[in-house]
Every structure is written in C-alpha cells, then in structure tokens.
Design an enzyme around this catalytic site. Structure first.
Site: not given
Length: 413
Positions: A65, A125, A252
C-alpha cells in the site's frame, strides 16, 4: 529451486498465493511511475549528514500500500538510505510467500541498483525487540542519526510490550448499526452490489481499535529512538492516514477506525510540539487519497466507492507513489509544507472536491447489480485487486513456471 505455474486462487478479495514475477514487475512499474525529483528544487541534505550521502529514513510498514509507495518514492525521489520494516510470511512447501515478501525482495533489488543502502527487517513492528534491532542498526550502520520516520501500519492486533495486553481492532460504526452498499465478485468475476449491515461497536471495541491503530505505537517508536539519542537535528516524521468520502464515513471516519485516526492526529500534535523543542523537528499526519489496498478491500463499501471514484476520475486518480512523492518533497523541503487547519498534510484534494464527490454520490445512489457495469470502472478495480497479489500485471507470462522460494533480503526477526 521450487518452480511452478501459479494461477490466482481466491476467496473474495483474499488470494491464497502470490506471484513473484508479477510482484517484481509491479514494483518496477511503480519505480518508473515515480518522477525523479520536484521541478522547483532538489531536497536539501539534512544538517550534519555526510557529504554525498542521502538522508537516513525508517519506513515502518514498507511492504504494501502506501508504505510501499513511501519506500519506493523515498528511494527515487529523496535518495533515502536506512531501514524498512514489515511483517510478511515466508514461502512453504504448500504456499507461496505473501505478496509483500516478494515486493520487498524487488524493492531491495531496486535499492541496490540505485546505490542506496536500505536494510529490510521482517518482524513485529509493535515489539520492543524490533525497536531495539532498528536502534542498534541505526547506531552501527548509519552513524547514529535518523532524519525521517514514515509510519504506515495497518494491523488487526497489537500486544502492548509493557503490559502484555493483547488488543484487536474492529471495523464497526459507533452508536447504531450501519447498512451500506458494497461490491463483491462471484467465482467467475461477475459483479454484484449487495447491502450489508454492520452492528455497532460494543464494550471496549473503540478502546481496542485505538490501542492497535491509534498513535500509541508511533509515539513509542519516537520515544525509543529519542531515548537512544538517534533523532537527528530537524528530524521529521509522518504517519499515513485517510479521511475519505461522506459515503463511507459511518463505517470509517465516524466509526471505530475513525476514532483511531483521531488519536493518531492528536498524537501528531503532541509529538510535533515535543520534537520542535528537542531537535527542531516536526511530526504530521499525511491524509492520503483512496487506493485499492489489501487493507481497504476489507472495509464494507470501500470497494464500491473506489470503483465509482475511478470511473469519475479516470487517469486523474492519483496513484499512491505520486502522492508519496509529494509528501517526500514537503518533508525534505523541496516544496513548502502545506498543512490544513488541523496540522495535517492533505494529499487527497483531488478525491474530495465537491465536483468529484457529487458525481460519485449520484453513481452510488444508482448502483445496483444491473447498473454497476455502466457506473464503476470494474475492469480497473478487479485488476487492481489481482495486482495486489502479483496477478494481471502487464508484461508477465503467467503460463511460465516461476521460482517461489525467493529469499528475504536481510535479517528476519
């Protein structure tokens, strides 16, 4: 070396295998699509950097992405060196590696060809183990200074290194259920417009989602690297974000993920104030435009919206690598840093203009299974989904056997 002919096998928008040659070609095409440099000026070398050396950057979430676009654009546009972190699965006897694994191998080849020292790490991460490994590498290999950090992590779960608590993010509206149109394809690729209902957030859904997708881990990275004395003078960091259309706002921006994005933006303001005082640096969120990504296809309504948006905009739809080239120009000083009233870099104006949104809304209202072929760019959208996994990439011979056991280009944690 394990070679075989690979055909796309999928369940909805999720593909079971990835095509190494297709992923390699996709990264090469992204590199070619990224302009060399801004027309107005070359990015300035960071203060104190060795003469002739590019700035040192850390890209977190570099394999897919917008994070992949940030890595490619950073290499070509800003001449970065440094470290790229992602979390991908290796090939097995039964399955290929994930697409991000192959994209990372291809990106590493590009970095080497460009003469850029970019180290690729594969691991969690969110963990302090990864943060320590990155800090050690910065100290030992890159002179103990970091100039830029791009944060682009979309994950379903996170474990807090301090408490051991595990959090899971959800995509839910807040307050009441949301019913929206969405786009699906059957096994033969025929499109169908359906209505789906998503129940509202319950219990600690909001808190869990914010813990995963908010700014906590971004701030932890900055704290960790600052504590090791690794932030260079003028250090700049950006977390990649999205606002999107009113058509998708309920699920969203006004939903659980929107609360996480708000937390990310609040974190940016806190970090910006602190970095300004300590290293003359800054922190921003970068609001990017719509794109077909492995994360976005999981969000109800986004597939339909993106297909309609492409039909309205055509070639005016700005690909991620162009947007991230613009972000690097701003971070590196080649062009002025353009912020909105909330202190966010806005790279989504092409998507959210009144003219574009009015046209997309009209098509959304008219969209049914019978009408969708004339309203959305379905060939483009379907191709974009397949290209996420290395299929339907022009110039690739999918009848030829391809090696699948491509090694990771660096340490795996």
């Amino acid at each position: 070396m394990n070679e075989r002919v690979l055909s796309p096998r999928n369940r909805g928008f999720l593909f079971l295998d990835s095509h190494p040659a297709g992923c390699e070609r996709l990264v090469a095409d992204m590199w070619q699509a990224c302009p060399e440099s801004a027309e107005s000026a070359e990015p300035a070398e960071p203060a104190g950097a060795p003469e002739g050396a590019g700035p040192v950057a850390l890209i977190i979430g570099s394999s897919a992405g917008y994070g992949l676009a940030a890595t490619v654009a950073g290499l070509k546009r800003a001449g970065i060196r440094g470290i790229a972190v992602s979390f991908e699965k290796a090939p097995t006897a039964r399955r290929t590696a994930t697409a991000g694994w192959y994209r990372t191998a291809a990106t590493a080849d590009l970095a080497r060809s460009a003469g850029r020292d970019l180290v690729f790490l594969n691991g969690d991460a969110f963990s302090d183990t990864m943060k320590n490994q990155v800090a050690d590498l910065l100290k030992q290999r890159f002179g103990g200074r970091l100039d830029y950090l791009i944060y682009s992590v979309a994950a379903p779960r996170r474990t807090d290194p301090d408490t051991g608590a595990a959090y899971a993010s959800v995509l839910k509206p807040i307050g009441s259920a949301n019913r929206t149109k969405t786009l699906v394809f059957d096994d033969e690729g025929a499109p169908e417009v359906r209505e789906v209902e998503t129940g509202p957030a319950e219990g600690d859904d909001v808190e869990q989602t914010v813990a995963v997708m908010g700014g906590a881990d971004w701030a932890r990275w900055i704290d960790h690297l600052a504590g090791r004395g690794l932030l260079g003078e003028g250090f700049a960091t950006a977390a990649l974000s999205y606002i999107g259309s009113p058509l998708t706002a309920a699920i969203y921006r006004q939903g659980t993920i929107g609360e996480a994005k708000t937390h990310l933006e609040d974190t940016a303001r806190t970090l910006n104030e602190r970095l300004g005082k300590t290293v003359g640096g800054r922190a921003v969120t970068s609001v990017n435009g719509a794109a077909v990504t492995q994360s976005s296809t999981a969000i109800p309504g986004i597939a339909l919206y993106t297909g309609l948006l492409r039909a309205v905009l055509g070639q005016r739809m700005m690909p991620p690598v162009h947007q991230l080239a613009a972000l690097w120009d701003q971070l590196a000083g080649a062009t002025p840093l353009a912020l909105d009233d909330e202190g966010r870099v806005r790279l989504d104006a092409w998507e959210l203009s009144d003219e574009v949104q009015t046209a997309v809304a009209a098509r959304w209202e008219a969209a049914t299974t019978d009408t969708i072929a004339g309203l959305a760019d379905l060939d483009w959208f379907h191709g974009e989904v397949r290209r996420l996994y290395g299929f339907s990439v022009p110039g690739v011979d999918y009848t030829a056997p391809v090696a699948t056991d491509i090694p990771w280009p660096g340490p795996t944690l």
